[in-house]
Design an enzyme around this catalytic site. Structure first.
Site, PDB file in Angstrom:
ATOM      1  N   GLY A  86       0.812  -1.209   0.000  1.00 56.64           N
ATOM      2  CA  GLY A  86       0.000   0.000   0.000  1.00 56.64           C
ATOM      3  C   GLY A  86       0.844   1.257   0.000  1.00 56.64           C
ATOM      4  O   GLY A  86       2.072   1.230   0.093  1.00 56.64           O
ATOM      5  N   GLY A  88       2.624   3.772   1.448  1.00 55.20           N
ATOM      6  CA  GLY A  88       3.200   4.050   2.759  1.00 55.20           C
ATOM      7  C   GLY A  88       3.732   5.454   2.907  1.00 55.20           C
ATOM      8  O   GLY A  88       4.026   5.898   4.020  1.00 55.20           O
ATOM      9  N   ARG A  89       3.864   6.167   1.794  1.00 59.48           N
ATOM     10  CA  ARG A  89       4.317   7.561   1.859  1.00 59.48           C
ATOM     11  C   ARG A  89       3.695   8.384   0.746  1.00 59.48           C
ATOM     12  O   ARG A  89       4.283   9.340   0.248  1.00 59.48           O
ATOM     13  CB  ARG A  89       5.839   7.637   1.787  1.00 59.48           C
ATOM     14  N   LYS A 109       3.515  12.425  -3.149  1.00 55.88           N
ATOM     15  CA  LYS A 109       4.466  11.383  -2.772  1.00 55.88           C
ATOM     16  C   LYS A 109       5.488  11.974  -1.806  1.00 55.88           C
ATOM     17  O   LYS A 109       6.140  12.965  -2.115  1.00 55.88           O
ATOM     18  CB  LYS A 109       5.167  10.857  -4.029  1.00 55.88           C
ATOM     19  N   ASP A 121       8.740   6.584   7.826  1.00 54.39           N
ATOM     20  CA  ASP A 121       8.356   7.943   8.212  1.00 54.39           C
ATOM     21  C   ASP A 121       7.398   8.591   7.222  1.00 54.39           C
ATOM     22  O   ASP A 121       6.891   9.689   7.456  1.00 54.39           O
ATOM     23  CB  ASP A 121       9.591   8.831   8.415  1.00 54.39           C
ATOM     24  N   ARG A 179      -2.243  -1.257  -9.916  1.00 55.10           N
ATOM     25  CA  ARG A 179      -1.033  -2.047 -10.146  1.00 55.10           C
ATOM     26  C   ARG A 179      -1.383  -3.532 -10.223  1.00 55.10           C
ATOM     27  O   ARG A 179      -2.467  -3.946  -9.790  1.00 55.10           O
ATOM     28  CB  ARG A 179      -0.039  -1.823  -9.004  1.00 55.10           C
ATOM     29  N   ASP A 244       4.270  -4.568  -7.507  1.00 53.50           N
ATOM     30  CA  ASP A 244       3.624  -3.350  -7.012  1.00 53.50           C
ATOM     31  C   ASP A 244       4.090  -2.114  -7.769  1.00 53.50           C
ATOM     32  O   ASP A 244       3.519  -1.032  -7.593  1.00 53.50           O
ATOM     33  CB  ASP A 244       3.856  -3.182  -5.508  1.00 53.50           C
ATOM     34  N   ASP A 254       7.119   4.660 -10.747  1.00 55.11           N
ATOM     35  CA  ASP A 254       8.087   4.530  -9.659  1.00 55.11           C
ATOM     36  C   ASP A 254       9.535   4.559 -10.151  1.00 55.11           C
ATOM     37  O   ASP A 254      10.109   3.547 -10.516  1.00 55.11           O
ATOM     38  CB  ASP A 254       7.819   3.285  -8.807  1.00 55.11           C
TER      39      ASP A 254
END
Length: 472
Positions: A86, A88-89, A109, A121, A179, A244, A254
């Site tokens: 998922g 995460g940032r 992002k 984080d 994705r 992903d 990405d």
């Protein structure tokens, strides 16, 4: 004037198990690095004032009409399955439908923690943000299907990796962020209705003519085959082709440890985490087939008899290598001036590549040098090249537009790794001059501009980049 983003959010209307509602986490002192005004107009954004941009695209102000969320997905990472990844940032602000009728996601992002952060984080440091901005926009200019960069913002806060580094947020635009891993995550739940909902959504958004899972799979395979062949024709190495990071839309997504080859070698790897060459330059053609097999496995849950569907789905996956070979031949034939390639032209291309590998010639400059005759001088011993060139010239006797075709297939400029690293180092010190220069130059990658002659040069030995790094 007030920034207006005409949101039309469809993903947020899907079942809540597909995502987590979460807003971007505000930052200390957002300041704008870049805003892609042309892209903004393309996706329907208008009315902005300079003062609007940093707070919105830094995550401090959620614009009217947004429906922020973090998407769920799973994925095979270097072959190992992780059932719950998922965003995460990243936070999907929402979608727009541009004047061209195309629906696109707008995603922040590096915008802070989400329920999928897994102890991270949720932030991004400046280097990967600028790398993705420059390289994704360069890929677009090269004609490659890709996510785009709408904005980059400094956060005014450090992020902590091996050392404190300046933080930043990238605003990414994509035709969607669906994705292979999205299908894997939903299929793994065993919830047939949820998988059907996802399938129907993906079909309506990307492949309206795909009436069943087999047709959908074929459509995705064809886009991915064309995409990877185009990467190969440009010497591009994605670096982390996990499921992903494989978009259903057929866009490049990405830009972590991505890189363009300098000297040609099929086993080239840049990613610091790819220790065994799983995602090397040449391996990309095999890996995309493997990724599509994982999509096929996820789609089995839609079939009335999943077990009986294994054999025809497997046979379908086995057709993909030929799709890639066909696309590869078309792309590389154009690079040497052949408009209608024959099967035997593959040998002519591979012979040239073998000569390039043996002499370690620069990939981009060798192909571009075929146009103006400078390629010969790149070979340590030009004898083999001369023999190849004689056969090549004979083949071009029936190609009156060869030079024009080659000029459109072979860029003058690519985002070279040492220039990207130089740009990042300067930006960390607060100097964005090279960042803006590279963006301007790479916007016209097929034009020979004398002012950018230095950007055509391969790295000197002390400038060679041997490893690139993921942004997390």
């Amino acid at each position: 004037m007030t920034l207006h983003i005409p949101f039309d959010n469809s993903y947020a209307a899907l079942p809540p198990d597909f995502f987590a509602r979460v807003s971007p986490v505000p930052v200390k002192a957002p300041s704008l690095i870049a805003f892609n005004a042309d892209l903004a107009r393309e996706i329907g954004i208008d009315g902005w004032d300079e003062a609007d941009l940093a707070p919105v695209f830094g995550g401090n102000r959620v614009p009217d009409g947004a429906s922020p969320l973090a998407q769920l997905y799973a994925g095979h990472q270097f072959g190992q399955y992780n059932p719950r990844l998922g965003d995460g940032r990243a936070v999907l602000l929402g979608e727009t439908v541009g004047p061209d009728g195309i629906r696109r996601d707008i995603q922040l992002k590096g915008s802070g923690r989400t329920p999928f952060s897994r102890m991270g984080d949720g932030r991004a440091w400046l280097g990967p943000v600028l790398r993705e901005y420059v390289v994704s926009e360069a890929m677009h200019a090269l004609g490659v299907p890709t996510t785009r960069a709408l904005a980059a913002v400094r956060t005014g806060e450090p992020v902590y990796r091996e050392r404190p580094l300046p933080g930043a947020v990238l605003t990414r635009v994509a035709q969607s962020h669906l994705r292979v891993g999205t299908f894997q995550a939903i299929a793994a739940t065993g919830d047939h209705d949820a998988l059907q909902t996802l399938f129907d959504y993906a079909v309506a958004r990307h492949y309206p003519d795909a009436a069943d899972p087999a047709l959908f799979l074929d459509a995705v395979m064809r886009r991915q085959a064309a995409l990877v062949a185009q990467w190969l024709s440009l010497g591009f190495i994605h670096g982390v082709m996990n499921t992903d990071n494989c978009a259903i839309s057929g866009e490049t997504i990405d830009y972590g440890p991505c890189a363009f080859m300098d000297s040609y070698h099929p086993a080239t790897v840049y990613s610091s985490i790819d220790r065994f060459g799983r995602y090397s330059y040449a391996a990309q053609a095999d890996i995309i087939v493997w990724n599509m097999a994982q999509l096929a496995s996820a789609l089995l849950g839609l079939m009335p008899d999943p077990e009986a569907a294994v054999e025809p789905f497997t046979a379908q996956i086995h057709t993909m290598p030929e799709m890639i070979r066909s696309e590869w031949l078309k792309r590389f034939a154009a690079k040497i001036g052949i408009s209608d390639p024959r099967a035997e032209d593959a040998q002519l291309i591979t012979d040239l590549l073998a000569l390039m590998e043996a002499s370690e010639t620069d990939f981009t400059n060798t192909f571009r040098g075929l146009i103006d005759g400078s390629a010969r001088g790149l070979f340590a011993d030009p004898t083999g090249f001369d023999q190849w060139s004689e056969l090549w010239q004979k083949r071009l006797e029936t190609e009156p537009d060869a030079a024009s075709m080659m000029a459109q297939a072979n860029p003058v400029l690519i985002p070279r790794n040492h220039r990207i690293e130089e740009m990042i180092a300067a930006a960390v010190e607060g100097d964005d001059t090279l960042f803006h220069r590279l963006n301007a130059a790479y916007a016209a990658p097929f034009e020979a501009n004398e002012a950018d002659a230095d950007l055509r040069q391969p790295p000197r030995p002390e400038e060679v980049v041997t490893a690139t790094f993921c942004g997390t």
